[in-house]
Design a protein around this motif. Structure first.
Motif, PDB file in Angstrom:
ATOM      1  N   ARG A 229      38.890  28.237  44.764  1.00 50.38           N
ATOM      2  CA  ARG A 229      38.551  28.808  43.456  1.00 50.38           C
ATOM      3  C   ARG A 229      37.053  28.758  43.203  1.00 50.38           C
ATOM      4  O   ARG A 229      36.479  29.698  42.649  1.00 50.38           O
ATOM      5  CB  ARG A 229      39.293  28.052  42.358  1.00 50.38           C
ATOM      6  N   ILE A 230      36.410  27.669  43.609  1.00 52.39           N
ATOM      7  CA  ILE A 230      34.954  27.558  43.423  1.00 52.39           C
ATOM      8  C   ILE A 230      34.237  28.653  44.198  1.00 52.39           C
ATOM      9  O   ILE A 230      33.287  29.275  43.697  1.00 52.39           O
ATOM     10  CB  ILE A 230      34.472  26.155  43.834  1.00 52.39           C
ATOM     11  N   HIS A 231      34.695  28.927  45.432  1.00 50.52           N
ATOM     12  CA  HIS A 231      34.036  29.952  46.246  1.00 50.52           C
ATOM     13  C   HIS A 231      34.372  31.364  45.773  1.00 50.52           C
ATOM     14  O   HIS A 231      33.643  32.302  46.100  1.00 50.52           O
ATOM     15  CB  HIS A 231      34.419  29.786  47.722  1.00 50.52           C
ATOM     16  N   LEU A 232      35.448  31.536  45.004  1.00 53.15           N
ATOM     17  CA  LEU A 232      35.792  32.862  44.494  1.00 53.15           C
ATOM     18  C   LEU A 232      35.066  33.208  43.198  1.00 53.15           C
ATOM     19  O   LEU A 232      35.022  34.372  42.806  1.00 53.15           O
ATOM     20  CB  LEU A 232      37.294  32.955  44.249  1.00 53.15           C
ATOM     21  N   ILE A 233      34.503  32.210  42.526  1.00 55.95           N
ATOM     22  CA  ILE A 233      33.875  32.452  41.218  1.00 55.95           C
ATOM     23  C   ILE A 233      32.786  33.521  41.288  1.00 55.95           C
ATOM     24  O   ILE A 233      32.768  34.427  40.443  1.00 55.95           O
ATOM     25  CB  ILE A 233      33.355  31.129  40.620  1.00 55.95           C
ATOM     26  N   PRO A 234      31.850  33.505  42.262  1.00 54.17           N
ATOM     27  CA  PRO A 234      30.828  34.573  42.268  1.00 54.17           C
ATOM     28  C   PRO A 234      31.420  35.975  42.425  1.00 54.17           C
ATOM     29  O   PRO A 234      30.965  36.914  41.764  1.00 54.17           O
ATOM     30  CB  PRO A 234      29.950  34.210  43.469  1.00 54.17           C
ATOM     31  N   ALA A 235      32.422  36.131  43.272  1.00 50.10           N
ATOM     32  CA  ALA A 235      33.026  37.454  43.457  1.00 50.10           C
ATOM     33  C   ALA A 235      33.725  37.908  42.172  1.00 50.10           C
ATOM     34  O   ALA A 235      33.606  39.077  41.767  1.00 50.10           O
ATOM     35  CB  ALA A 235      34.021  37.423  44.617  1.00 50.10           C
ATOM     36  N   LEU A 236      34.436  36.999  41.517  1.00 53.82           N
ATOM     37  CA  LEU A 236      35.119  37.367  40.271  1.00 53.82           C
ATOM     38  C   LEU A 236      34.119  37.674  39.158  1.00 53.82           C
ATOM     39  O   LEU A 236      34.334  38.598  38.359  1.00 53.82           O
ATOM     40  CB  LEU A 236      36.059  36.242  39.848  1.00 53.82           C
TER      41      LEU A 236
END
Length: 119
Positions: free
Chosen positions: A63-70
């Protein structure tokens, strides 16, 4: 009448104990078996807890690594809505209007409303 006397050599012994065969294992064997089974169970529970914690950690980092894409996707959506709103406003009013008294960008908030309201 003569008195009865015991036979020579005495009477035979009287059996007063129960002569039952032992059933099952000794209590110590049951205790050791129970301890072995509980040790194995606690070991498996500990292993499961460690695996659960590892999966939770992996999920958190995903989830932490998906935050920039989201966040980038949300920003693109905001820009698309903002430009569509400005184009719709220009089409309706014929000119662009300024809502605020400054040139500072204010993040717009949109509310989804139904198109057909039947009462």
């Amino acid at each position: 009448m003569p008195q009865d006397m015991p036979p020579t050599g005495g009477y035979g012994s009287v059996q007063y104990k129960r002569n039952l065969p032992a059933r099952g294992f000794r209590p110590g064997a049951y205790l050791i078996g129970t301890a072995v089974i509980m040790t194995y169970g606690f070991w498996r529970v500990g292993k499961g807890i460690r695996e659960h914690n590892e999966l939770a950690r992996e999920k958190m980092w995903a989830r932490i690594h998906l935050i920039p894409a989201l966040q980038a996707e949300e920003d693109r959506d905001q820009v698309r809505r903002y430009l569509a709103d400005r184009a719709r406003e220009k089409e309706l009013l014929g000119t662009e209007t300024k809502v605020y008294n400054s040139d500072r960008f204010v993040r717009p908030t949109f509310a989804v409303t139904p198109e057909n309201i039947t009462k």
